[in-house]
Design an enzyme around this catalytic site. Structure first.
Site, PDB file in Angstrom:
ATOM      1  N   LYS A 199       3.914   6.130   4.580  1.00 46.32           N
ATOM      2  CA  LYS A 199       2.998   4.763   4.790  1.00 46.32           C
ATOM      3  C   LYS A 199       2.969   4.185   6.178  1.00 46.32           C
ATOM      4  O   LYS A 199       2.450   3.278   6.523  1.00 46.32           O
ATOM      5  CB  LYS A 199       3.770   3.809   3.851  1.00 46.32           C
ATOM      6  CG  LYS A 199       4.080   4.174   2.478  1.00 46.32           C
ATOM      7  CD  LYS A 199       4.726   3.066   1.686  1.00 46.32           C
ATOM      8  CE  LYS A 199       5.756   3.637   0.643  1.00 46.32           C
ATOM      9  NZ  LYS A 199       6.404   2.590   0.019  1.00 46.32           N
ATOM     10  N   PRO A 226       0.907  -1.283  -0.061  1.00 48.53           N
ATOM     11  CA  PRO A 226      -0.082   0.030  -0.026  1.00 48.53           C
ATOM     12  C   PRO A 226       0.808   1.427  -0.030  1.00 48.53           C
ATOM     13  O   PRO A 226       1.922   1.228   0.379  1.00 48.53           O
ATOM     14  CB  PRO A 226      -0.863  -0.227   1.366  1.00 48.53           C
ATOM     15  CG  PRO A 226       0.070  -1.109   2.260  1.00 48.53           C
ATOM     16  CD  PRO A 226       0.718  -1.660   1.137  1.00 48.53           C
ATOM     17  N   GLU A 227       0.359   2.085  -0.627  1.00 50.14           N
ATOM     18  CA  GLU A 227       0.941   3.482  -0.559  1.00 50.14           C
ATOM     19  C   GLU A 227       0.587   4.412   0.225  1.00 50.14           C
ATOM     20  O   GLU A 227      -0.537   4.265   0.767  1.00 50.14           O
ATOM     21  CB  GLU A 227       1.212   4.078  -1.950  1.00 50.14           C
ATOM     22  CG  GLU A 227       2.195   2.908  -2.904  1.00 50.14           C
ATOM     23  CD  GLU A 227       3.097   3.639  -4.252  1.00 50.14           C
ATOM     24  OE1 GLU A 227       3.312   5.184  -4.009  1.00 50.14           O
ATOM     25  OE2 GLU A 227       3.161   2.928  -5.150  1.00 50.14           O
ATOM     26  N   ARG A 270      -0.283 -13.667   4.460  1.00 51.47           N
ATOM     27  CA  ARG A 270       0.817 -14.059   4.441  1.00 51.47           C
ATOM     28  C   ARG A 270       1.522 -13.506   5.777  1.00 51.47           C
ATOM     29  O   ARG A 270       2.646 -13.961   6.036  1.00 51.47           O
ATOM     30  CB  ARG A 270       1.574 -13.314   3.250  1.00 51.47           C
ATOM     31  CG  ARG A 270       0.980 -13.786   2.047  1.00 51.47           C
ATOM     32  CD  ARG A 270       1.415 -12.680   0.797  1.00 51.47           C
ATOM     33  NE  ARG A 270       2.765 -13.099   0.290  1.00 51.47           N
ATOM     34  CZ  ARG A 270       3.267 -12.454  -0.768  1.00 51.47           C
ATOM     35  NH1 ARG A 270       2.462 -11.605  -1.468  1.00 51.47           N
ATOM     36  NH2 ARG A 270       4.374 -12.817  -1.178  1.00 51.47           N
ATOM     37  N   HIS A 280      -7.874 -15.643   7.765  1.00 47.73           N
ATOM     38  CA  HIS A 280      -6.401 -15.132   8.182  1.00 47.73           C
ATOM     39  C   HIS A 280      -6.517 -14.113   9.221  1.00 47.73           C
ATOM     40  O   HIS A 280      -5.589 -13.277   9.298  1.00 47.73           O
ATOM     41  CB  HIS A 280      -5.566 -14.826   6.837  1.00 47.73           C
ATOM     42  CG  HIS A 280      -5.635 -15.622   5.876  1.00 47.73           C
ATOM     43  ND1 HIS A 280      -4.810 -16.883   5.986  1.00 47.73           N
ATOM     44  CD2 HIS A 280      -6.276 -15.830   4.680  1.00 47.73           C
ATOM     45  CE1 HIS A 280      -4.815 -17.477   5.062  1.00 47.73           C
ATOM     46  NE2 HIS A 280      -5.864 -16.960   3.996  1.00 47.73           N
ATOM     47  N   LYS A 330      22.419  15.038  -2.644  1.00 45.51           N
ATOM     48  CA  LYS A 330      22.224  13.510  -2.846  1.00 45.51           C
ATOM     49  C   LYS A 330      23.247  12.869  -3.534  1.00 45.51           C
ATOM     50  O   LYS A 330      23.504  11.474  -3.637  1.00 45.51           O
ATOM     51  CB  LYS A 330      20.835  13.361  -2.868  1.00 45.51           C
ATOM     52  CG  LYS A 330      20.561  11.859  -2.274  1.00 45.51           C
ATOM     53  CD  LYS A 330      20.562  11.807  -0.937  1.00 45.51           C
ATOM     54  CE  LYS A 330      20.300  10.197  -0.235  1.00 45.51           C
ATOM     55  NZ  LYS A 330      20.450  10.269   1.320  1.00 45.51           N
ATOM     56  N   ARG A 352      11.985  -3.868  -8.875  1.00 48.89           N
ATOM     57  CA  ARG A 352      10.800  -3.583  -9.223  1.00 48.89           C
ATOM     58  C   ARG A 352      10.838  -3.276 -10.749  1.00 48.89           C
ATOM     59  O   ARG A 352      11.827  -3.741 -11.476  1.00 48.89           O
ATOM     60  CB  ARG A 352      10.491  -2.442  -8.480  1.00 48.89           C
ATOM     61  CG  ARG A 352      10.083  -2.782  -7.008  1.00 48.89           C
ATOM     62  CD  ARG A 352       9.678  -1.463  -6.183  1.00 48.89           C
ATOM     63  NE  ARG A 352      11.076  -1.216  -5.374  1.00 48.89           N
ATOM     64  CZ  ARG A 352      10.772  -0.367  -4.182  1.00 48.89           C
ATOM     65  NH1 ARG A 352       9.549   0.075  -3.927  1.00 48.89           N
ATOM     66  NH2 ARG A 352      11.573  -0.218  -3.430  1.00 48.89           N
TER      67      ARG A 352
END
Ligand SMILES: [Zn+2]
Length: 286
Positions: A61, A2-3, A117, A96, A160, A270
């Site tokens: 998050k 989830p974001e 999970r 679950h 950075k 990803r």
């Protein structure tokens, strides 16, 4: 995973259905779901009992429920498949179901943590002076936070020596931007994901941040409309904003701006989705 917008939808649901209620008891049905609570399941349940839940908070998050008068908060880790559900008491247990929290009031609903999970879970942590659980004190503010500092972010970006998508996913610089919203914001800003951050000008940073905020706000608006029930739900692949995605998951489909087929490239275990025409890769010196 989830974001931020999905987590914010859950936070709002919890604020509506769980805030200001006093815990009657907590039941841990699977120890793995409280493995981050080092003192164990009995201690977790004991510490909740008799305490009132405050207004749920979020940073990026991360989502937590303050436990009033304890100096502690319940941190929720949703992992890949974790869900926080508010269900009527006595409704059948989910297959679950991992943790159940009952309340000492007349509302006849309970909070359930369900996780197929069990990568996620709940844990209790001391709060910092800012009210954050101590284990997430290093997480930067997210771009929807009114106290997010755009100029400080720009300066950090310049220092950075990274590439832009890595920086957007760096939780110590900016929190809450995951893979999906990074791709969406970069597509809107016409910036390739591997563009070096050192070359970012102040206007370019401002434009990108604006797109990040727009994408998240739009997703929140969509998530918010589907959420007006007793059912508080989150999962990583929730479909309610899929139809509004412009980049993510659109490999081979025409770019919504120029019609060029969108591309997908492997990126840090990803994928990155981008338009090869609108988002030109940086020149690599060889
Ligand atoms: Zn394009």
């Amino acid at each position: 995973m989830p974001e931020l917008p999905e987590v914010e939808v859950v936070r709002r649901g919890l604020e509506r259905w769980v805030a200001h209620r006093t815990v009657a008891d907590a039941e841990v049905l699977h120890p793995r779901a409280v493995r981050r609570h080092i003192a164990g399941a009995d201690d977790f349940a004991h510490r909740l009992k008799g305490h009132r839940i405050g207004v749920p908070s979020r940073r990026g998050k991360y989502l937590w429920l303050p436990l009033e008068d304890t100096g502690q908060s319940i941190l929720a880790h949703l992992g890949m498949s974790g869900q926080l559900l508010v269900q009527p008491q006595g409704s059948p247990d989910e297959k679950h179901l991992r943790i159940r929290v009952r309340f000492a009031d007349e509302f006849a609903t309970e909070l359930r943590f369900v996780d197929q999970r069990t990568f996620g879970g709940l844990s209790l942590h001391d709060s910092t002076a800012d009210g954050l659980p101590d284990v997430i004190a290093h997480i930067a503010r997210d771009p929807l936070d009114p106290l997010f500092d755009d100029e400080a972010f720009h300066q950090a970006l310049r220092r950075k020596r990274s590439t832009i998508k890595r920086a957007l996913l760096d939780q110590s610089l900016i929190s809450g931007v995951g893979n999906i919203y990074a791709d969406e914001a970069l597509w809107r800003a016409r910036v390739h994901y591997e563009r070096p951050t050192a070359g970012f000008t102040r206007p370019r940073t401002a434009e990108l941040l604006g797109h990040v905020r727009d994408v998240m706000t739009a997703a929140l608006a969509v998530g918010g409309t589907s959420f007006d029930s007793l059912y508080v739900n989150v999962n990583g692949e929730s479909g309610y904003f899929d139809r509004s995605l412009d980049a993510y998951g659109r490999e081979g489909l025409p770019c919504k701006r120029c019609g060029t087929p969108m591309r997908r490239r492997p990126w840090m275990n990803r994928s990155s989705y981008f338009c090869p025409r609108c988002q030109r890769p940086p020149r690599v010196s060889s």
